[in-house]
Structures are given as structure tokens and as C-alpha cells.
Scaffold this motif. Structure first.
Motif, mmCIF file in Angstrom:
data_model
loop_
_atom_site.group_PDB
_atom_site.id
_atom_site.type_symbol
_atom_site.label_atom_id
_atom_site.label_comp_id
_atom_site.label_asym_id
_atom_site.label_seq_id
_atom_site.Cartn_x
_atom_site.Cartn_y
_atom_site.Cartn_z
ATOM 1 N N SER A 232 0.841 -1.193 0.000
ATOM 2 C CA SER A 232 0.000 0.000 0.000
ATOM 3 C C SER A 232 0.872 1.237 0.000
ATOM 4 O O SER A 232 1.809 1.345 0.802
ATOM 5 C CB SER A 232 -0.905 0.040 1.239
ATOM 6 O OG SER A 232 -2.054 -0.745 1.062
ATOM 7 N N PHE B 190 0.949 4.868 1.067
ATOM 8 C CA PHE B 190 0.111 5.617 1.990
ATOM 9 C C PHE B 190 0.912 6.618 2.802
ATOM 10 O O PHE B 190 2.000 6.318 3.301
ATOM 11 C CB PHE B 190 -0.604 4.675 2.962
ATOM 12 C CG PHE B 190 -1.468 5.396 3.967
ATOM 13 C CD1 PHE B 190 -2.627 6.031 3.554
ATOM 14 C CD2 PHE B 190 -1.104 5.463 5.301
ATOM 15 C CE1 PHE B 190 -3.419 6.716 4.472
ATOM 16 C CE2 PHE B 190 -1.891 6.146 6.213
ATOM 17 C CZ PHE B 190 -3.048 6.770 5.809
ATOM 18 N N ASN C 6 -6.956 2.921 -5.666
ATOM 19 C CA ASN C 6 -7.892 2.836 -4.543
ATOM 20 C C ASN C 6 -8.281 4.217 -4.042
ATOM 21 O O ASN C 6 -8.707 4.378 -2.902
ATOM 22 C CB ASN C 6 -7.242 2.021 -3.406
ATOM 23 C CG ASN C 6 -8.246 1.483 -2.416
ATOM 24 O OD1 ASN C 6 -9.308 0.992 -2.799
ATOM 25 N ND2 ASN C 6 -7.916 1.559 -1.128
ATOM 26 N N ASP C 7 -8.139 5.210 -4.907
ATOM 27 C CA ASP C 7 -8.436 6.599 -4.571
ATOM 28 C C ASP C 7 -9.542 7.096 -5.498
ATOM 29 O O ASP C 7 -9.357 7.110 -6.723
ATOM 30 C CB ASP C 7 -7.171 7.443 -4.750
ATOM 31 C CG ASP C 7 -7.368 8.899 -4.366
ATOM 32 O OD1 ASP C 7 -8.519 9.328 -4.155
ATOM 33 O OD2 ASP C 7 -6.353 9.628 -4.301
ATOM 34 N N ASN D 104 -3.474 4.869 -2.580
ATOM 35 C CA ASN D 104 -4.537 5.294 -1.665
ATOM 36 C C ASN D 104 -4.651 6.804 -1.565
ATOM 37 O O ASN D 104 -3.673 7.528 -1.790
ATOM 38 C CB ASN D 104 -4.250 4.743 -0.264
ATOM 39 C CG ASN D 104 -4.407 3.245 -0.196
ATOM 40 O OD1 ASN D 104 -5.479 2.704 -0.424
ATOM 41 N ND2 ASN D 104 -3.319 2.546 0.125
ATOM 42 N N THR E 211 -9.076 2.726 2.398
ATOM 43 C CA THR E 211 -7.644 2.819 2.681
ATOM 44 C C THR E 211 -7.248 1.812 3.751
ATOM 45 O O THR E 211 -6.241 1.104 3.622
ATOM 46 C CB THR E 211 -7.277 4.240 3.130
ATOM 47 O OG1 THR E 211 -7.514 5.144 2.048
ATOM 48 C CG2 THR E 211 -5.821 4.329 3.531
ATOM 49 N N SER F 29 -6.953 -1.682 2.429
ATOM 50 C CA SER F 29 -5.727 -1.956 1.678
ATOM 51 C C SER F 29 -4.557 -2.173 2.625
ATOM 52 O O SER F 29 -3.695 -3.020 2.389
ATOM 53 C CB SER F 29 -5.429 -0.821 0.692
ATOM 54 O OG SER F 29 -4.820 0.282 1.318
#
Length: 372
Positions: free
Chosen positions: A88, A90, A121-122, A238, A246, A249
């Protein structure tokens, strides 16, 4: 860093006609020109030639480079990983270079022979946009603009999870994009309705573990509509928020890669992240490995060097030795719609630094999980 406020759009680069010179291809693969030619000869690869003055020269696409990396791995000349992993990207702060890293790290991993899936994933879909896919326009609207219908986004990760009728069920083949061809990194794009997945997850059982459960089954070939068994690495890009998508993930991840801008505002976010990870470990009995990357680095600035020291104190042994330097190359490449890892004009401070940092990231991953 990636957004053109005047045009309010991203360029649509055609990566299939983005030609890179032999020296670029060789350096991306960590080879010399002679070894590159030998690989092409051994595998009977037909690399196109393009005019260069009075002569012609070999020219490579990103997919060509990734195919050569794949063939070298098949021959045992490079190593994979002992098991598939999930990463991820982040940090709870915007403007740190997170999405730039999310888009370019998969390219470096593919150049090393790994099979990579990037999942945007955003809901803002910046990673999708940076790779040339439009989260806002329909295929018909794109066609009217003279842009390929394929640049439209058909679905996102929510269409594969099967947790809510808010998202029509789709197969991986319906959703997936392959911006650099079959051998390059693949993409599950995003668009605005991904925001509703947070609501759907909140209403689901075991809401924090839905991504992890899905990925485990998909890797094991237990989901006919969504087979992840061919990927060595899955990377989530993310939003800089603590949303359920988030958190999902992060729960599913073996590594958190955290690009950290060398300013005091980013350090506030990192301090919060340190506390968040302690709580995360207590809540989920999971502790993903941290890899922090100093970004927007400017040499010989006392305040920046002091911030780097503080970062190393916050995450001892988890900060890369390499740094991503502040450079106008990033915005210049994005003006052409090309990630820096595929931009032939990149300098040692941009392309060279990124290759070095991501090579170090891969080494850290291999030291943790082992070679395959």
C-alpha cells in the motif's frame, strides 16, 4: 505535481508508439548494450527500427522492455519473490509524490521481471489519469474528442468485490487496463463512484478484512471472475485519508511504502502515522513493513537534513538511503503524459534517482520475503 490546472485534464499519451532508445532500454534492465542485443538474438525478438537521420536505429516500447525482463526471468537470469506480496502506498498528507511513486514503482518492478497489478484505490483516480485513463468522460465523449474509447473507465475494484448491489458485478477482464501492453504493469482503475465503496464496506461483515479476503481467494484461483494468481506484486494507490477503503488496503498489505516530503507538515502526518500503526497492530494483529522514501529532497539545506534525521528517528531502519530529489523533470514528463520511468529526457536527479530508490525498495522487499 500531476495536475494541469489550466487544461483541467491529463494528456493522452499513446504508450504503444512511445519509442525509447537502446541505451534507455539497457539501463532500465540493468544491462549493457551488448547483453541487450544478445537477449534479443537468443529469443529471436524483432525490435522495430525507426529513422534517425540518414540511418535507422532500434526503438523500444515499455512493453518491449518488460517482455525482455519477463524472458530473462523465465530463463533464470533474474529472480522473483518467494511469495506474492501486497503493497500500500500511503501517507496522510497530499503533495508528497505518493501517486507519482504508485505509478512509477510498478514500472521498475516490471523492468525487473515481476508481474505487477496496480489498483487505484483513490476515488480521485489520479493514478488512473496519470496512466492516460479518464475517470469522467464516457467512451462516446472521448470518441467525439478523437480519443480512443479504451481510455474510458468501465469499472473499479468495487465491481470485483461483490459486497454490494451498488456496484454491478464485473469480471477482471472487463475492468482491467493494460497501458503498456501485456507484459507491462496492469491497472484496475478508479473513478468517483469508488467513494461509495466506503459506505458499502461499512455495512458489510468483517468490513476491515474484505480486501484481504478477496485478494487471498483471487491469488488462490478461487474466484473465476477475478484471477490474481499471475501477479507477483499488487500495489494499492490510496487517498491521504483514513477511510475504510484505505484501511482495507493496509490490512491486506505486507508493506506500506510511505513517500515523505521533507517539510514539517509531512512530519506531522508521519507522527500521526506512527501512532496509527501502533493502534493498527493492536487492532488487527498485523504489522506491515514500513519503507519510507524521502521525497522533494533538496541538497545541502540544513532544515531538510534535520527533517531527514527526524524521519530516521521516527522509523529507524525503515528509511531508504536514496532520496527522490525536487526536479522540474516530473512536471515536464507529465505535460507529455509520460511517467518519469518511461521519459527518455529524465536526468540523473529525476530518472536516475528514482531507479536507485526503487531498486533499493525491491532489495528491502527481497530481504524480507526472500527470492523466488
Amino acid at each position: 505535481m500531476a495536475y494541469d490546472a489550466n487544461q483541467e485534464t491529463y494528456p493522452y499519451a499513446d504508450f504503444s508508439s512511445l519509442y525509447l532508445p537502446p541505451q534507455f532500454a539497457a539501463e532500465a534492465l540493468g544491462l549493457n548494450i551488448q547483453t541487450l542485443k544478445a537477449v534479443e538474438r537468443d529469443h529471436d525478438l524483432d525490435i522495430r527500427r525507426v529513422p534517425r537521420g540518414a540511418i535507422s536505429a532500434r526503438a523500444y516500447t515499455v512493453d518491449d522492455i518488460c517482455k525482455i525482463a519477463f524472458l530473462r526471468r523465465e530463463k533464470g537470469l533474474t529472480k522473483g519473490l518467494s511469495r506474492p506480496i501486497t503493497i500500500s502506498m500511503f501517507v496522510q498528507k497530499g503533495g508528497t509524490g505518493k501517486t507519482t511513486c504508485s505509478v512509477n514503482l510498478p514500472m521498475e518492478l516490471a523492468f525487473q521481471g515481476l508481474r505487477v497489478l496496480l489498483i487505484d484505490n483513490d476515488p480521485q483516480a489520479d493514478a488512473s489519469s496519470m496512466l492516460g485513463y479518464d475517470p469522467d468522460l464516457t467512451p462516446e465523449e472521448l470518441e467525439e474528442m478523437g480519443i480512443s474509447r479504451d481510455r474510458a473507465i468501465n469499472g473499479h475494484f468495487g465491481n470485483l468485490l461483490g459486497i454490494s448491489n451498488m456496484f454491478p458485478a464485473m469480471t477482471l477482464e472487463q475492468v482491467i487496463k493494460k497501458p503498456f501492453g501485456e507484459h507491462g504493469p496492469h491497472l484496475i482503475p478508479a473513478e468517483e463512484s469508488l467513494d461509495d465503496l466506503d459506505i458499502a464496506l461499512g455495512a458489510a461483515n468483517n468490513s476491515d478484512f474484505r480486501y484481504a479476503a478477496h485478494i487471498n481467494k483471487a491469488r488462490a484461483g478461487q474466484l473465476p471472475h477475478c484471477d490474481f494468481s499471475g501477479y507477483d506484486v499488487i500495489i494499492f494507490d490510496n487517498a491521504p485519508s483514513g477511510s475504510l477503503i484505505t484501511r482495507n488496503s493496509m490490512v491486506a498489505s505486507d508493506f506500506l511504502v510511505c513517500p515523505v516530503r521533507m517539510d514539517r507538515f509531512s512530519f506531522r502526518a508521519l507522527s500521526r502515522l506512527a501512532g496509527k500503526l501502533a493502534q493498527f497492530k493492536e487492532d488487527f494483529q498485523r504489522s506491515p513493513e514500513i519503507i519510507a522514501i524521502p521525497t522533494m529532497f533538496i541538497k545541502n539545506r540544513p532544515r531538510i537534513l534535520a527533517n531527514l534525521t527526524r524521519l530516521s528517528e521516527l522509523f529507524p531502519g525503515r528509511v531508504t538511503d536514496g532520496r527522490l530529489f525536487f526536479s522540474e523533470d516530473y512536471s515536464k514528463a507529465l505535460e507529455e503524459g509520460v511517467p518519469i520511468m518511461a521519459w527518455k529526457h529524465g536526468s540523473e536527479n529525476s530518472l536516475g534517482a528514482m531507479r536507485g530508490v526503487f531498486s533499493e525498495v525491491l532489495t528491502r522487499i527481497r530481504n524480507t520475503v526472500g527470492l523466488g
